[in-house]
Design an enzyme around this catalytic site. Sequence first.
Site, short mmCIF file in Angstrom:
data_model
loop_
_atom_site.label_atom_id
_atom_site.label_comp_id
_atom_site.label_asym_id
_atom_site.label_seq_id
_atom_site.Cartn_x
_atom_site.Cartn_y
_atom_site.Cartn_z
N GLY A 282 -23.84 36.90 82.09
CA GLY A 282 -23.99 38.36 82.12
C GLY A 282 -23.87 39.00 80.76
O GLY A 282 -23.60 38.33 79.76
N GLY B 290 -22.10 40.20 78.28
CA GLY B 290 -20.70 40.18 77.88
C GLY B 290 -20.42 41.09 76.71
O GLY B 290 -19.29 41.49 76.46
N ARG B 291 -21.46 41.36 75.95
CA ARG B 291 -21.27 42.31 74.85
C ARG B 291 -22.55 43.13 74.63
O ARG B 291 -22.99 43.35 73.50
CB ARG B 291 -20.87 41.59 73.59
CG ARG B 291 -21.77 40.43 73.31
CD ARG B 291 -21.98 40.28 71.91
NE ARG B 291 -22.62 38.99 71.70
CZ ARG B 291 -22.60 38.39 70.58
NH1 ARG B 291 -21.98 38.93 69.58
NH2 ARG B 291 -23.23 37.26 70.43
N ARG C 24 -30.89 47.63 70.88
CA ARG C 24 -32.12 46.89 71.18
C ARG C 24 -32.93 47.66 72.20
O ARG C 24 -32.37 48.40 73.02
CB ARG C 24 -31.79 45.52 71.77
CG ARG C 24 -30.81 44.72 70.96
CD ARG C 24 -30.85 43.27 71.32
NE ARG C 24 -30.27 42.94 72.62
CZ ARG C 24 -30.04 41.70 73.02
NH1 ARG C 24 -30.37 40.68 72.24
NH2 ARG C 24 -29.50 41.45 74.19
N ARG D 65 -33.77 38.17 82.68
CA ARG D 65 -33.83 36.80 82.15
C ARG D 65 -34.04 35.79 83.28
O ARG D 65 -33.84 36.13 84.46
CB ARG D 65 -32.50 36.48 81.46
CG ARG D 65 -32.18 37.40 80.31
CD ARG D 65 -30.70 37.74 80.25
NE ARG D 65 -30.45 38.82 79.28
CZ ARG D 65 -30.12 38.62 78.01
NH1 ARG D 65 -29.98 37.40 77.56
NH2 ARG D 65 -29.94 39.63 77.19
N ASP E 265 -30.29 31.67 80.13
CA ASP E 265 -29.88 33.08 80.07
C ASP E 265 -30.50 33.77 78.86
O ASP E 265 -30.44 34.99 78.75
CB ASP E 265 -28.35 33.21 80.03
CG ASP E 265 -27.71 32.35 78.94
OD1 ASP E 265 -27.95 31.13 78.95
OD2 ASP E 265 -27.00 32.89 78.09
N ASP F 59 -32.21 37.57 72.16
CA ASP F 59 -30.90 37.05 71.75
C ASP F 59 -30.98 36.24 70.47
O ASP F 59 -30.99 35.00 70.48
CB ASP F 59 -30.23 36.25 72.88
CG ASP F 59 -29.67 37.19 73.94
OD1 ASP F 59 -29.92 38.41 73.85
OD2 ASP F 59 -28.96 36.72 74.85
P1 AMP Z 1 -25.20 33.79 73.94
O1 AMP Z 1 -25.49 32.38 74.23
O2 AMP Z 1 -24.68 34.06 72.57
O3 AMP Z 1 -26.31 34.69 74.29
O4 AMP Z 1 -23.98 34.19 74.88
C1 AMP Z 1 -23.73 33.62 76.11
C2 AMP Z 1 -22.83 34.51 76.91
O5 AMP Z 1 -21.64 34.82 76.19
C3 AMP Z 1 -23.45 35.85 77.29
O6 AMP Z 1 -23.01 36.16 78.56
C4 AMP Z 1 -22.87 36.77 76.25
O7 AMP Z 1 -22.85 38.11 76.68
C5 AMP Z 1 -21.46 36.22 76.09
N1 AMP Z 1 -20.85 36.57 74.79
C6 AMP Z 1 -21.22 36.13 73.57
N2 AMP Z 1 -20.43 36.68 72.63
C7 AMP Z 1 -19.54 37.48 73.26
C8 AMP Z 1 -18.47 38.33 72.85
N3 AMP Z 1 -18.13 38.47 71.58
N4 AMP Z 1 -17.78 38.99 73.80
C9 AMP Z 1 -18.09 38.86 75.10
N5 AMP Z 1 -19.08 38.08 75.55
C10 AMP Z 1 -19.81 37.40 74.65
MG MG Z 2 -27.52 35.42 75.29
#
Ligand code: AMP
Ligand code: MG
Length: 537
Positions: free
Chosen positions: A109, A111-112, A202, A209, A279, A289
């Site tokens: 989901g 997350g940020r 963005r 996704r 994702d 991303d």
């Molecule tokens: P990514 O592979 O970097 O796209 O991230 C995978 C998952 O981790 C996604 O659900 C992001 O929203 C979450 N995520 C990455 N960095 C952070 C962060 N600093 N705080 C919270 N969630 C994060």
């Molecule tokens: Mg991501």
Amino acid sequence: MTTKKKNSNYKLQFDNRFTRLLPGESEQLNQPRQVFQACYSRVKPLQPSQPALIIYASEVAELLNFPTDFCTSQTFEDIFSGKLLLPEMDPHASCYGGHQFGHWAGQLGDGRAINLGELLNDSHEHWMLQLKGAGPTPYSRSGDGLAVLRSSIREFLCSEAMFHLGIPTTRALSLVLSGNKVMRDMFYDGHKKLESGAVVCRAARSFIRFGSFQIFTARQEIKTVQQLLDHSIRHDFPHLGEPDKSCYLNWFRAVTLSTIHMVVEWMRVGFVHGVMNTDNMSVLGLTIDYGPYGWLEGYDPDWTPNTTDREMHRYSFGNQGDVAGWNLARLAEAIVPIIGEAEPLQALLNEYAIHYKSAWQNMMANKLGLVSFTEPDDSQLVDALEKILTLSEIDMSIFYRKLANIDATIDPEQCSDSQLIAPLMDAYYTPATLTEPTKIATANWLRRYIHRLQQDGLDNIKRKTTMNRHNPKYVLRNYLCQIAIDQAEAGDYSEIHRLHQLLKKPYDEQVDYESYASKRPEWARERAGCSMLSCSS
Ligand code: AMP
Ligand code: MG
């Protein structure tokens, strides 16, 4: 002394279809949790302590029909740092899951990332505006929901560089310092450091996704899969007609074709995404991303910029086509319950390799300046090229620009090896160390290539013009971006502006910026941020 910016009363129009039409959670305590039977959770951005706009992309502002005085106003800075919410917005984080490095990871989901809502532009297009790094959401797991300046610069510059290269991508409207400090351990090795926080806004027609479907199927929430699929079709694929079984299959075919197009375009310019988890795959075939991505400098199909992938090389340059196919198979599994049977989806997946090959061959023909790709000879020519490109370290972007200068009117049999290779020498990282067998193999390949060009009979100028439209002179070289980051971390943002500007015309010769098309300097070979990146951002 900084002068206070003016407020703006420019009116933004929103039409929040995603939150209006799909099931979601109303605002609750903003704490990490599993969210069931909901495509999103309503959540508000964190208050930035001292927002300061670094840059905005005027092309994205134009797309959204934002007037310039709005973009330079205090109101713009406040909105796109998360400080100011408008009543027309409906801020939310979306729920999705995903396969990470080949393994099902469950709920991930936003997350940020916090979606502000769907902006309606003058052409009645919906553009979801999303703040990345604007604070925690129910999907943050153990993360803080924030993003640091270095990774936000990378996201902003690369999104826009990709767009100007002609590659489907989410867009970046703005980059704002939040004023908050963020703790990061860049290489997960116990070296924590406080860094500046930043927020990128963005924009995309949709951020749905592959993993947005997977999460609901994994939880047997089939009704939600159907709602999301119907929503995607109605709003992003309206030309496919009303949702029914054949429409769903056409949707899957469309996702397959746009994914192929995107990945083949990455291969054209030497882009390595770095984290092709499901994702991170958009159903619109947008590059999404921007994390530990990188650009090939020395041509190496096995190269991955992502330190987390150093052992497996799952997401290396040369694997991206296969991985996209694997990811599509996971998407297909997620919609099997809606189709009611697996066979028609399997039939579409079986065509993946054929479509990919044909798109890749067309792309290679363009790169090489061939009128069209002819089997089997051109396959052999390209296979042989792959081999000579890995004999000695050679810069991919420079190689193809130099190749366009080859004179196809000569008789290559009358030329010595050295004469033939001479136009390419600048592309080699260590030309002095070229071995005799490498020179012979390269010259022999050039002889074949020139004979092949002679079959097409295009004149040199015409061929060069076509090739230069497909082979960029300027890409966001890893070290160029790192220089901009180093300077920004010291408070100087001029290099971000320079790169952003220069990368708007990646195919043109820009005489004042010749040095930006140069090979990676030696200092950048093993420097963190240039050749080694992590997911820490
Ligand atoms: P990514 O592979 O970097 O796209 O991230 C995978 C998952 O981790 C996604 O659900 C992001 O929203 C979450 N995520 C990455 N960095 C952070 C962060 N600093 N705080 C919270 N969630 C994060
Ligand atoms: Mg991501």
